[in-house]
Every structure is written in C-alpha cells, then in structure tokens.
Design an enzyme around this catalytic site. Structure first.
Site, PDB file in Angstrom:
ATOM      1  N   GLU A  85       0.828  -1.208   0.000  1.00 47.07           N
ATOM      2  CA  GLU A  85       0.000   0.000   0.000  1.00 47.07           C
ATOM      3  C   GLU A  85       0.865   1.260   0.000  1.00 47.07           C
ATOM      4  O   GLU A  85       2.105   1.199   0.037  1.00 47.07           O
ATOM      5  CB  GLU A  85      -0.956  -0.048   1.198  1.00 47.07           C
TER       6      GLU A  85
ATOM      7  N   GLU B 167      -1.561 -10.227  -6.020  1.00 41.71           N
ATOM      8  CA  GLU B 167      -1.490 -10.980  -7.281  1.00 41.71           C
ATOM      9  C   GLU B 167      -0.727 -10.186  -8.337  1.00 41.71           C
ATOM     10  O   GLU B 167       0.066 -10.733  -9.103  1.00 41.71           O
ATOM     11  CB  GLU B 167      -2.901 -11.296  -7.808  1.00 41.71           C
TER      12      GLU B 167
HETATM   13  N1  THU Z   1      -6.057  -6.723  -2.304  1.00 41.79           N
HETATM   14  C1  THU Z   1      -5.205  -7.626  -2.881  1.00 41.79           C
HETATM   15  O1  THU Z   1      -3.993  -7.638  -2.591  1.00 41.79           O
HETATM   16  N2  THU Z   1      -5.707  -8.503  -3.783  1.00 41.79           N
HETATM   17  C2  THU Z   1      -7.018  -8.561  -4.153  1.00 41.79           C
HETATM   18  O2  THU Z   1      -7.355  -9.312  -5.053  1.00 41.79           O
HETATM   19  C3  THU Z   1      -8.014  -7.754  -3.444  1.00 41.79           C
HETATM   20  C4  THU Z   1      -7.481  -6.652  -2.603  1.00 41.79           C
HETATM   21  C5  THU Z   1      -5.513  -5.753  -1.345  1.00 41.79           C
HETATM   22  C6  THU Z   1      -5.528  -4.332  -1.829  1.00 41.79           C
HETATM   23  C7  THU Z   1      -5.492  -3.564  -0.520  1.00 41.79           C
HETATM   24  O3  THU Z   1      -4.141  -3.422  -0.105  1.00 41.79           O
HETATM   25  C8  THU Z   1      -6.200  -4.487   0.456  1.00 41.79           C
HETATM   26  O4  THU Z   1      -6.265  -5.753  -0.155  1.00 41.79           O
HETATM   27  C9  THU Z   1      -7.610  -4.040   0.815  1.00 41.79           C
HETATM   28  O5  THU Z   1      -8.372  -3.823  -0.327  1.00 41.79           O
END
Ligand code: THU
Length: 133
Positions: free
Chosen positions: A44, A55
């Site tokens: 993030e 992913e």
């Molecule tokens: N997130 C992922 O890493 N993969 C996904 O397929 C869905 C969401 C992450 C993005 C963000 O850092 C956190 O999950 C909350 O949305």
C-alpha cells in the site's frame, strides 16, 4: 509443489504485506509449469489509491524476471472470514501472463476453513488479452 505447499507459500508471502492503511494482508503464490513458484503481497501507499495487490505484485515479479506464460495455478490468501477472490484488475493482470502461454490457471481462493477452487476463465469470461489485438 503441492496445492497445500502453494497455499503455505501464499500465506508466508502475506507476512511481508505492507498494508498499514487497510490492515488487510493478502498473499499470492503463482505456480508455473516448470515447478517454479513466485509470490507477492499487497503493497500500500500513503496515497491510498496507489495500492498494489498481491497478485499483481507476484505477476510483475515473475515477468520482470523474464517469465512469459506457463502459469498453472494461483493461490490467494487473505485475513477475511470468506475465501478471497482476486479483484477485477488482478484477474486482468493474471490473464495477460496466462494468455502468453495459453493456459487457464486454477485459482485457489483461500479462506480460514475453506479453499474455493475455480479457473481464471470462470472469474474473467470473454477476457480481453494479447490475442485480442
Ligand atoms: N487486495 C489484494 O492484494 N488482492 C485482491 O485481489 C483484493 C485486494 C488488497 C488491496 C489492498 O491493499 C487491500 O487488499 C484491501 O483492499
């Protein structure tokens, strides 16, 4: 590598998640036809909208190392009570890599007590990809 080991790799990757804003640590593990595994976790940013999903990070790691195709399976783990499914953008990113090798990878959506198995083509039907251009 077995599916259980792939899931374990995704869980371990989630341990490296940088997710101080959502506190939602995600891990992903990609398994390739040659047996290699590439992992990723969500990264993030203080500018919230710039978050990178686990992913997508895993695909970028693999492609930056020259991998093109051969994607056979993907495990995704999250902290929620339900199995986590890849977001829409990640489905598209996974499709690009899979399409390069003509595979339709199995997607293991991992929850605390359940693994939901599906295929990328089920999550992203009628995909737009390199073959569409
Ligand atoms: N997130 C992922 O890493 N993969 C996904 O397929 C869905 C969401 C992450 C993005 C963000 O850092 C956190 O999950 C909350 O949305």
């Amino acid at each position: 590598m077995t599916d259980d080991a792939l899931i374990a790799a995704a869980r371990e990757a989630a341990g490296n998640s940088y997710s101080p804003y959502s506190n939602f640590a995600v891990g992903a593990a990609l398994r390739f036809a040659d047996g290699s595994v590439v992992t990723g976790s969500n990264i993030e940013n203080a500018s919230y909208g710039l978050a990178l999903c686990a992913e997508t990070v895993a695909v970028a790691k693999a492609m930056a190392d020259g991998v093109r195709g051969g994607l056979e399976a993907v495990a995704v783990t999250g902290p929620g009570i339900d199995p986590i499914t890849p977001c829409g953008r990640c489905r598209q990113v996974l499709h690009e890599l899979a399409a390069l090798g003509g595979t339709d990878p199995e997607i293991l959506c991992v929850g605390p007590s359940e693994v939901r198995r599906t295929r990328l083509s089920t999550l992203l039907p009628d995909a737009f990809g390199p073959e569409s251009l």
